[in-house]
Motif scaffolding. Structure first.
Motif, PDB file in Angstrom:
ATOM      1  N   VAL A  26      35.708  30.203  50.461  1.00  0.00           N
ATOM      2  CA  VAL A  26      36.145  31.460  50.191  1.00  0.00           C
ATOM      3  C   VAL A  26      35.403  31.725  49.210  1.00  0.00           C
ATOM      4  O   VAL A  26      34.957  33.407  49.077  1.00  0.00           O
ATOM      5  CB  VAL A  26      37.686  31.428  50.045  1.00  0.00           C
ATOM      6  N   LEU A  30      33.091  35.038  47.599  1.00  0.00           N
ATOM      7  CA  LEU A  30      33.433  35.756  46.509  1.00  0.00           C
ATOM      8  C   LEU A  30      32.347  35.464  45.619  1.00  0.00           C
ATOM      9  O   LEU A  30      32.580  36.994  44.929  1.00  0.00           O
ATOM     10  CB  LEU A  30      34.975  35.481  46.189  1.00  0.00           C
ATOM     11  N   ARG A 149      37.926  38.586  40.477  1.00  0.00           N
ATOM     12  CA  ARG A 149      39.595  38.883  40.913  1.00  0.00           C
ATOM     13  C   ARG A 149      39.310  40.829  40.457  1.00  0.00           C
ATOM     14  O   ARG A 149      39.962  41.468  41.439  1.00  0.00           O
ATOM     15  CB  ARG A 149      40.534  39.199  39.818  1.00  0.00           C
ATOM     16  N   LEU A 152      37.668  42.047  43.946  1.00  0.00           N
ATOM     17  CA  LEU A 152      38.374  41.872  45.096  1.00  0.00           C
ATOM     18  C   LEU A 152      39.985  43.191  44.912  1.00  0.00           C
ATOM     19  O   LEU A 152      39.832  43.993  45.742  1.00  0.00           O
ATOM     20  CB  LEU A 152      38.885  40.630  45.050  1.00  0.00           C
ATOM     21  N   THR A 155      38.112  46.595  45.594  1.00  0.00           N
ATOM     22  CA  THR A 155      37.609  47.057  46.741  1.00  0.00           C
ATOM     23  C   THR A 155      39.418  47.150  47.624  1.00  0.00           C
ATOM     24  O   THR A 155      39.290  47.691  47.921  1.00  0.00           O
ATOM     25  CB  THR A 155      37.268  46.055  47.518  1.00  0.00           C
ATOM     26  N   LEU A 156      39.811  46.818  47.181  1.00  0.00           N
ATOM     27  CA  LEU A 156      41.543  46.829  48.127  1.00  0.00           C
ATOM     28  C   LEU A 156      41.995  47.803  46.918  1.00  0.00           C
ATOM     29  O   LEU A 156      43.170  48.069  48.027  1.00  0.00           O
ATOM     30  CB  LEU A 156      41.808  45.375  47.732  1.00  0.00           C
ATOM     31  N   ARG A 172      44.728  45.264  54.490  1.00  0.00           N
ATOM     32  CA  ARG A 172      43.680  44.418  53.405  1.00  0.00           C
ATOM     33  C   ARG A 172      45.251  43.648  52.829  1.00  0.00           C
ATOM     34  O   ARG A 172      45.148  42.916  52.004  1.00  0.00           O
ATOM     35  CB  ARG A 172      44.511  45.570  52.223  1.00  0.00           C
ATOM     36  N   HIS A 175      43.412  40.118  52.305  1.00  0.00           N
ATOM     37  CA  HIS A 175      42.961  40.237  51.126  1.00  0.00           C
ATOM     38  C   HIS A 175      43.813  40.119  50.674  1.00  0.00           C
ATOM     39  O   HIS A 175      43.516  38.939  48.836  1.00  0.00           O
ATOM     40  CB  HIS A 175      41.884  41.049  51.217  1.00  0.00           C
ATOM     41  N   ASP A 177      46.665  38.396  49.835  1.00  0.00           N
ATOM     42  CA  ASP A 177      47.135  36.688  49.599  1.00  0.00           C
ATOM     43  C   ASP A 177      46.115  36.044  49.013  1.00  0.00           C
ATOM     44  O   ASP A 177      45.842  35.172  47.987  1.00  0.00           O
ATOM     45  CB  ASP A 177      47.122  36.271  51.286  1.00  0.00           C
ATOM     46  N   VAL A 178      44.574  36.390  49.686  1.00  0.00           N
ATOM     47  CA  VAL A 178      43.372  36.279  48.678  1.00  0.00           C
ATOM     48  C   VAL A 178      43.032  36.319  47.030  1.00  0.00           C
ATOM     49  O   VAL A 178      43.476  35.691  45.982  1.00  0.00           O
ATOM     50  CB  VAL A 178      42.308  35.772  48.867  1.00  0.00           C
ATOM     51  N   TYR A 179      43.379  37.538  46.714  1.00  0.00           N
ATOM     52  CA  TYR A 179      43.840  37.847  45.402  1.00  0.00           C
ATOM     53  C   TYR A 179      44.750  37.104  44.839  1.00  0.00           C
ATOM     54  O   TYR A 179      44.668  36.820  43.694  1.00  0.00           O
ATOM     55  CB  TYR A 179      44.232  39.732  45.729  1.00  0.00           C
TER      56      TYR A 179
END
Length: 195
Positions: A26, A30, A149, A152, A155-156, A172, A175, A177-179
């Motif tokens: 992941v 990114l 960060r 992302l 984008t979100l 979203r 995503h 959660d990834v942030y």
């Protein structure tokens, strides 16, 4: 990922953590995406005779149209208050100033961001495992994680009003959660570096 730890040895201070293979994949994806955006922007830079004669690179003089790149490479000058008048003359002066500053400094900024991304990619274990960073590498990681960060988050559409959790049916949500994971990773590294 485990919390970053600090180890002192004869070889100096090191910062350590571990990631599993999925986390590595992941983060690698990114970071590669951000580096790819920066590479595209760099490739669009104009070449001119003065640059060829002096060896001083010049960058783009207009702001990126892509929102993510615009967040990574913002304008240099944004007046506040009464100075922020949006009259045609004020807008033109701001555009000229930002264009000149961007043309002079954007190549070095892109190089620094690219170096940070490359440092992350170079220190990630291929199939997961231990990560060991020198203080210099840790600084580059902080820069690179911040860029990821920002990209992302843009984008979100993350802003101050975005809740910590989104409804499960919101596309979203995974995503975000990834942030949050990136935020935690960056904060953990900052905390151990300041210890």
């Amino acid at each position: 990922m485990r919390v970053w730890t600090r180890k002192s040895s004869l070889g100096g201070v090191k910062f350590r953590s571990e990631m599993d293979a999925r986390e590595v994949a992941v983060l690698r994806s990114l970071v590669e995406s951000v580096v790819g955006l920066l590479d595209e922007r760099s490739a669009q830079a104009p070449t001119d005779d003065l640059s060829a004669l002096t060896g001083i690179r010049s960058g783009n003089t207009s702001a990126p149209e892509d929102a993510t790149l615009a967040r990574l490479l913002p304008d240099f000058h944004r007046p506040e208050g009464a100075d922020a008048a949006d009259t045609p003359d004020a807008l033109a002066q701001r555009a000229d100033l930002n264009g000149a500053l961007r043309g002079m400094h954007e190549p070095e900024i892109i190089d620094a961001k690219r170096a940070a991304g490359t440092a992350i990619l170079g220190s990630l274990p291929a199939d997961g495992g231990r990560i060991t960073l020198t203080p210099e590498q840790a600084e580059l990681w902080l820069t690179g994680l911040n860029d990821v960060r920002l990209a992302l988050g843009t984008t979100l559409g993350i802003d101050a009003d975005t809740p910590d959790e989104l409804p499960a049916d919101d596309p979203r949500a995974p995503h975000l959660d990834v942030y949050h994971w990136l935020t935690w990773m960056q904060d953990s590294l900052v905390q151990v570096m300041m210890a």
